[in-house]
Write a protein that holds these residues in place. Structure first.
Motif, short mmCIF file in Angstrom:
data_model
loop_
_atom_site.label_atom_id
_atom_site.label_comp_id
_atom_site.label_asym_id
_atom_site.label_seq_id
_atom_site.Cartn_x
_atom_site.Cartn_y
_atom_site.Cartn_z
N LEU A 193 24.75 50.77 7.90
CA LEU A 193 24.24 49.51 8.60
C LEU A 193 23.59 48.59 7.42
O LEU A 193 22.76 49.36 6.57
N TYR A 194 24.08 47.32 7.46
CA TYR A 194 23.54 46.53 6.26
C TYR A 194 22.75 45.49 7.04
O TYR A 194 23.46 44.73 8.09
N PHE A 195 21.50 44.99 6.70
CA PHE A 195 20.82 44.29 7.65
C PHE A 195 20.29 42.84 6.91
O PHE A 195 19.64 43.10 5.66
N VAL A 196 20.64 41.78 7.09
CA VAL A 196 19.87 40.46 6.73
C VAL A 196 18.91 39.99 7.58
O VAL A 196 19.26 39.62 8.78
N ARG A 197 17.65 39.79 7.21
CA ARG A 197 16.68 39.32 8.18
C ARG A 197 16.71 37.81 8.09
O ARG A 197 16.53 36.93 7.04
N LYS A 198 16.84 37.14 9.38
CA LYS A 198 16.62 35.65 9.47
C LYS A 198 15.95 35.52 10.66
O LYS A 198 16.11 35.56 11.85
N SER A 199 14.56 35.21 10.34
CA SER A 199 13.63 35.27 11.32
C SER A 199 13.28 33.86 12.14
O SER A 199 12.84 33.78 13.23
N ASP A 200 14.26 32.82 11.68
CA ASP A 200 14.39 31.63 12.60
C ASP A 200 15.53 31.64 13.54
O ASP A 200 15.92 30.44 14.13
N VAL A 201 15.97 32.71 14.12
CA VAL A 201 17.14 32.60 14.96
C VAL A 201 16.82 33.64 16.25
O VAL A 201 15.81 34.52 15.98
N ASN A 202 17.40 33.46 17.32
CA ASN A 202 17.28 34.18 18.52
C ASN A 202 18.48 34.99 18.96
O ASN A 202 18.58 35.28 20.07
N GLN A 203 19.47 35.06 18.00
CA GLN A 203 20.57 35.84 18.24
C GLN A 203 21.02 36.68 16.93
O GLN A 203 20.79 36.08 15.94
N SER A 204 21.87 37.60 17.18
CA SER A 204 22.37 38.41 16.08
C SER A 204 23.89 38.08 15.86
O SER A 204 24.65 38.13 17.06
N SER A 205 24.22 38.14 14.64
CA SER A 205 25.75 38.19 14.19
C SER A 205 25.81 39.73 13.72
O SER A 205 25.41 40.21 12.91
#
Length: 515
Positions: A298-310
């Motif tokens: 599992l690889y995770f990129v944190r993007k705190s200004d979104v409300n959905q996940s890709s």
């Protein structure tokens, strides 16, 4: 007022009554005729309707007509240049492209971005006798274009113009092909534009997903995954652009295609005159690139200004030359290629988990594509979405395509296929690609018959051969503070650092935007 009009207005009351009655009687007669016609129509409908109307799913589509695209003429010059000519007299236009071997996969790692700059400054930098701005004025006065560009394995120079302006525009095309100047001010401008793009590359989720998925699938040092940075762009000099041009732009590295309103024999003679005297140069050498499967996890990129996940599930794919390519194409369509696919029906329509969902086993012309099964879902359902994709992959490997699924997938592919090659220009571009990648020139004509041959057993076999859940790397880009369940409930999570490396000191003094 006329005498006739006056007589109507002043006629006897009894006469006016009869006139009105006549008008009313005419209206009644017209209405009666309409009702009689409507009655006859309804009577015929009740007699013949049930025998003619069929449910939509029982209507048999007629067989597809034979696919016989207009074939371009292929000519190979003594110096190795390959030319394709395709007449198209629908409009008084001519369009031509020279595709030249050698692209970004061949540039040095410490100068990543060189071919991006080359593809831009080749055109904006002009020739030895005309600046790029002077070329703009000349071309705009004729509603014509000359453009240059770059790809991973090639660069291109192209033109588009009215047939009456071809000689003048083609002369400028040849001047730019042989005598580019790469003016320093245009190189500096292109670098500043790239610095700006680098500084903003993490603004957009799609940009992050595209970049990081390739890094994970191919490896960060693989030429297909390398990313331009401030330092690598700043390292590129005008001499680098001139050297690149001298190394790769030779007739034996070029495939030239031209289509439009011309006579093929006359155009061939003109091209012989333009290119025959050009001496052959060194062949472009394709780099030796090694491909290794991504590390599962599992690889995770944190993007705190979104409300959905890709979510992207990644592995190495195949090449188009693989004998399984056609079966894989059908499998992709059935599993995740359309609104009628399993992924769409089950995860979006059935469970409401996805904004968008799809994917399959990717294929490259001369290198492995990427297996990419992807989904966009609301942040709270991120873990549930990954589990849903896992279940669909399990189903793909356990449940063969049904007859309806197989037929629908093949119909979708073949019915859309014809629109991809419905003009002579599109056929020409495809044939040029076959030449460039050393594919049989009848690959296009074989495509339909090969897809039609695919069976449910073929689809099941290639699914089990190329789709391996346990080998996949799962990339998630999103806001973990809004996840319904922690990503770690699925296993160890490796955080991906997407921090942009700072500019070198020489750029810091003036600012990465050149200020």
């Amino acid at each position: 007022m006329s005498a006739h009009a006056n007589s109507i207005l002043t006629c006897h009351p009894e006469r006016r009554r009869r006139c009105a009655a006549g008008v009313e009687g005419s209206a009644v007669l017209t209405q009666s005729r309409f009702l009689l016609a409507l009655f006859c129509f309804l009577l015929l409908l009740t007699v013949f309707g049930p025998a003619q109307v069929k449910p939509w799913n029982q209507i048999q589509a007629p067989p597809l007509p034979a696919f016989k695209p207009q074939e371009p003429i292929r000519v190979q010059l003594p110096n190795g240049m390959v030319i394709f000519l395709q007449e198209d007299h629908e409009l008084p236009l001519i369009d031509a492209t020279a595709r030249i071997r050698g692209g970004s996969i061949s540039e040095a790692a410490n100068k990543t971005g060189l071919t991006d700059l080359y593809g831009e400054v080749w055109r904006t930098g002009g020739t030895k006798t005309k600046t790029g701005d002077q070329m703009d004025d000349f071309l705009e006065a004729r509603a014509a274009k000359i453009e240059t560009d770059n790809q991973s394995d090639s660069t291109t120079i192209s033109l588009n113009c009215l047939k009456g302006d071809f000689d003048a525009v083609f002369a400028m095309f040849l001047d730019l092909l042989h005598h580019p100047e790469f003016r320093p001010d245009k190189l500096e401008l292109a670098q500043e534009q790239m610095y700006t793009a680098i500084s903003r590359r993490n603004d957009n989720v799609d940009s992050i997903v595209h970049r990081e998925s390739r890094i994970i699938a191919y490896g960060k040092d693989n030429p297909y995954a390398r990313v331009a940075e401030y330092a690598t762009v700043a390292a590129v000099t005008r001499e680098d652009l001139l050297n690149w041009h001298q190394q790769y732009v030779h007739p034996n590295n070029i495939i030239f295609g031209i289509t439009g309103d011309f006579d093929a024999k006359a155009m061939e003679a003109k091209l012989h005159q333009a290119f025959d005297s050009w001496q052959k140069g060194p062949d472009a050498k394709a780099p030796d690139i090694k491909f290794t499967a991504p590390k599962p996890g599992l690889y995770f990129v944190r993007k705190s200004d979104v409300n959905q996940s890709s979510i992207d599930m990644l592995d190495l794919g195949i090449e188009r030359s693989n004998p399984d390519y056609f079966a894989v194409t059908v499998m992709n369509e059935m599993f995740g290629g359309s609104f009628s696919s399993r992924l769409f029906n089950h995860l979006r329509s059935g469970k409401g988990l996805a904004y968008s969902v799809g994917g399959g086993v990717g294929s490259g012309w001369d290198h492995p594509g990427v297996v990419n099964i992807q989904m966009q879902t609301k942040s709270a359902s991120t873990v549930e979405g990954i589990q849903g994709l896992d279940e669909e992959i399990d189903g793909l490997l356990k449940n063969a395509a049904t007859p309806d699924e197989l037929k629908r997938a093949k119909d979708d592919i073949l019915n859309s296929f014809i629109f991809q090659f419905d003009t002579p220009e599109k056929v020409l571009r495809e044939k040029m690609a076959y030449e460039f990648y050393h594919y049989p020139l009848d690959f296009l004509e074989r495509y339909r018959s090969e897809v039609e041959k695919v069976t449910a057993e073929d689809v099941f076999r290639v699914a089990r051969k190329y789709v391996h859940k346990e080998r996949m790397a799962v990339l998630v880009v999103g806001n973990d503070t809004e996840f319904g369940n922690a990503l770690s409930t699925l296993g160890p999570v490796q955080e991906v650092d997407i921090t942009i490396p700072p500019p070198p000191a020489s750029l810091m003094q003036q600012g990465p935007g050149g200020e």
